[in-house]
Design a protein around this motif. Sequence first.
Motif, short mmCIF file in Angstrom:
data_model
loop_
_atom_site.label_atom_id
_atom_site.label_comp_id
_atom_site.label_asym_id
_atom_site.label_seq_id
_atom_site.Cartn_x
_atom_site.Cartn_y
_atom_site.Cartn_z
N ASP A 46 -0.55 22.45 9.68
CA ASP A 46 0.14 22.31 10.84
C ASP A 46 -0.72 22.80 12.27
O ASP A 46 -1.44 24.10 12.01
N TRP A 86 0.66 -1.10 -0.06
CA TRP A 86 -0.16 0.26 0.11
C TRP A 86 0.72 1.22 0.03
O TRP A 86 0.52 2.13 0.47
N PRO A 99 -2.11 -0.74 6.41
CA PRO A 99 -1.86 0.00 7.40
C PRO A 99 -3.10 0.45 8.50
O PRO A 99 -2.91 0.74 9.57
N ASP A 152 6.50 25.09 22.57
CA ASP A 152 6.27 25.89 21.42
C ASP A 152 6.75 25.41 20.35
O ASP A 152 7.87 25.60 19.73
N LYS A 153 6.02 24.76 19.62
CA LYS A 153 6.24 24.09 18.40
C LYS A 153 4.96 23.65 17.65
O LYS A 153 4.05 23.59 18.18
N THR A 154 5.16 23.25 16.54
CA THR A 154 3.97 22.82 15.66
C THR A 154 4.08 21.31 15.37
O THR A 154 5.07 20.83 15.42
N LEU A 155 2.97 20.89 15.25
CA LEU A 155 2.92 19.44 14.78
C LEU A 155 2.04 19.10 13.43
O LEU A 155 1.30 19.76 13.13
N THR A 156 2.66 18.12 12.85
CA THR A 156 1.75 17.71 11.58
C THR A 156 0.99 16.84 11.89
O THR A 156 1.19 15.67 12.51
N ARG A 196 10.15 23.74 10.79
CA ARG A 196 9.17 24.91 10.82
C ARG A 196 8.70 24.98 12.24
O ARG A 196 7.88 23.94 12.61
N GLU A 197 8.65 26.08 12.74
CA GLU A 197 8.14 26.12 14.31
C GLU A 197 8.60 25.04 15.16
O GLU A 197 7.55 24.56 15.72
N GLY A 198 9.80 24.64 15.04
CA GLY A 198 10.39 23.27 15.92
C GLY A 198 9.55 22.23 15.31
O GLY A 198 9.46 21.02 16.17
N ASN A 199 9.19 22.21 14.25
CA ASN A 199 8.32 20.78 13.67
C ASN A 199 9.24 20.23 12.52
O ASN A 199 9.20 20.88 11.54
N LYS A 212 9.78 18.12 9.50
CA LYS A 212 9.03 17.54 8.71
C LYS A 212 9.92 16.79 7.70
O LYS A 212 10.70 17.50 6.97
N GLU A 249 2.96 1.98 2.08
CA GLU A 249 2.91 2.45 3.39
C GLU A 249 4.43 2.79 3.98
O GLU A 249 4.55 3.30 4.89
#
Lengths: 216, 670
Positions: free
Chosen positions: B419, A47, B628, B404-408, A60-63, A65, A49
Amino acid sequence: MIDTISILNEIKQAPYKEITISAPHSGRIEFAVDQIGTRVKGASGTWFERPGTLLARLVREGNPKPVYAPENGEVVKFHDVNDREFVQAGTPLMTIRHFLTKQEVMDIILKKALHLFNAPEKGRYYFVAEIDAKIKSQGLRSVSVKEGDEVLILSRMKRETTIPYHGPQGIIYTSYFNSNESVEMGAPLFGVCPEDQVKDIKAVIDKIQSGWEEQE
Amino acid sequence: MDKVRIVRHPQRVCLKDILENVYDNYTEIGGQGEYSIDPSMIIARAYITRNVGKKTYKQPVMVIGQEKGHGEEFRNGGSVKPWGNAKALEYMKVAETENIPIHSYIFTPGSYPVEDYPGAAQQIARNIYAMAGIKVPVVAVISEGGSGGAEAIGLADTRIMLSHGYYSVISPEGAAAIEGRSSASRKASGKLVENCARQLKITARDNLEMGYVDRIVQEPPLGARPDHFEFYRKLRQEVILATDEIILSIRGVKLFRAIALRKLNNPKIYVRWSLSTKSKERLVWRRYQKYRGLSRWAFEDSSTGFQRFKNFALETGWSIYSFLRYEFFGRHQRAITHLAEDVQGEVHALMDRVTHRFSSLFKKLPGVKKDREDVCQLTTLSTWEAGMSWNEHCRYVSPQANQDKTLTCPNSRKSNCLDLWAPDLFGDFAGVCSHCGHHFPMEYEWYLFNIFDSRSIREFNAPIEASNPLEFDGLTHKLDKAKKQTGHKSACMTFEAKIKGIQVVVAMLLARFRGGSVGAAEGEKFIRAAEQARRKHMPFLAYVHGTAGIRIQEGTNGLLQMPRCTLSVRRYLESGGLYLVVYDTNSYAGPLASFLGCSPYQFAIRSANIGFAGPGVIRETTGLDIPPNYHKSFQALSRGHIQGIWDRREIRNNLHHALMTMGGEFLYYR
């Protein structure tokens, strides 16, 4: 008339496609792959996966990706971006050279050589009775279609509608649907080519089937 | 580990050999070789002939068991699929109707972990639940007792084990894979497997010492083979003896026969194997007591003598109160109330017609004002429902909200979710993606503060502590770490609380404490909570914040919690209780296949994963690749495992609604 042989020769000159990986949004880039020539893998699994090779992280902003490789291939170029540098959305990061597989080459040629008839709406499709009987007895390439012919029946929610063919006259070279599966709107249903080109296309496809060497 | 190899040898005795040689005659039901709904589960009606004095008796039994065969591929190594277990359950019920004993033979490395309807876990839970109350004697013979597969037909009044068999929560290889954190590509080392096999204490002797099997049948030195006729003779003697013993222990007239059974090796006595109604009740009660008494040594109870005395006094007090209030006065009160309701209904029906006639005449009189209530309802403001105002004490700030952060969102690719900023997501949105509704995991504290009425939580049995009964390497250290981290002494927190004024007893499995795994301490706390709910006539809520299954390092001590807790839940349900289960985050394996899965009302928080075995285990054991979303709550709902999916933000209202609508007349919280 399309010269399929020259298309194939053109592909043979450069049997790959180059994919430019760009930043999906702004952020600080942290490369996970930093060598030219690194082999990368695309998403895998039944799939898809399992994600492909991690190329970079865009923070970005501590995230952080992840940016994954979309296809199998090899990193051939890094664009002018330094590690841990802030990038804007759409900034090209690197280029991956993906070597074409047999199926992909055939798809490119058929896409150029055939006229694709797409699904006008979502539903299950099947050929009308006369065409279906002909296909079963003499094969797909025995069916010739012209503008306005009733070729398909669309079945959806117990409603059956006949679909007329629009496009150049020719014979059905290949079909892309199963009568027991629902087809999305806009997906190709079958490909038509002029009668005199069938031989050429078939010859090229056979050549690819037997002679194309897939590179990793 | 050598014992495991003996058990798995293709020449080891199998159920068909036993049916041929232990029983005098038999008919296999619903199967002929590979033509069966599940060839790894065999059902047979058999009989044993006994010559006592000058008389010959034929005693029928229902034989149920897994069949490994001698290397036949279609037997699947005794790994039973859900429909095989369903067949076993069907014929257990037939045996109950026919009032004949059940002899179950356990030859399984574990259940086949597919989730096809009704799901491996759900079917095992149904089997265990049914066996907890089955009203015929059950004798189980264990050769290879692996995990849930064994328990599906293993809840017996007497358990006999073959001397070379093993009975364990997990195969040694599985335990080693978990311990060594290995994967399909990186197998655990042979030394680690050997070490795990030794530490799990899986042999017959170990299990006898721990009290989980009642006796052992000696096998030849290299294990029983199909031509060891002396072994069959011994086994036949033992199953007859065990059945006789169970029957005599619950029957009124038994004096001399009971003594003969105890004193003589092979007594020539006759015991009728069918039971009277009274004996059946005694049998079920005896079974409950037997399992209630098991594994009590396998946890620590750090409460002081005074606390224990206080608890005992309170429990006794509640039992007496409960008896007087609900049994003694309650019964009469109910009769009077029902009578009063009937009389009231009759009077109302009569008076309604009379008053209607009069009022219509009265309204026709000049000068009488018409009723304007309907107009008032439309023009005046509605008032707040009681208890709806925001209570400052309910505020709980998740530590995840302090970053202080963003998450996906995991669905961002599919649903184009933007986000999310952590303080918004975990502070204001209750961990729910505001675009697609994906639920991020929240801590159990969030639920404590947001589901229950403020300051209504009263924890009990907190001093019961998870321990390391098998002295498994490293477990003590891991438990200490978990205790320090969470401030709890076990993965199960039991408390009484109120939801919009309705008093409930809650058992909560905490995902943060060793993955919410269930060992002897957790099982004991769960049982005591069910008992408390029964005693106090309150609804019982099992809130599963997360559970990884049975704690494998506790070996059979953990595995035994499956039947133990199911028996207590069944007792609670049969005395009229309402048992609700709510799953959150990830819930897998043993607990689901027993005391959680047997609830008629199971709900999941959206984005929860529910199943018997994780994707890795399924791939390794069956070779199947699973999609999944295989374990997602919506899949579990469409398979019929759970009864509904709740949004986390609505869980308090939903629970209240469930309590109000599902509480029958036997619940006394209203």
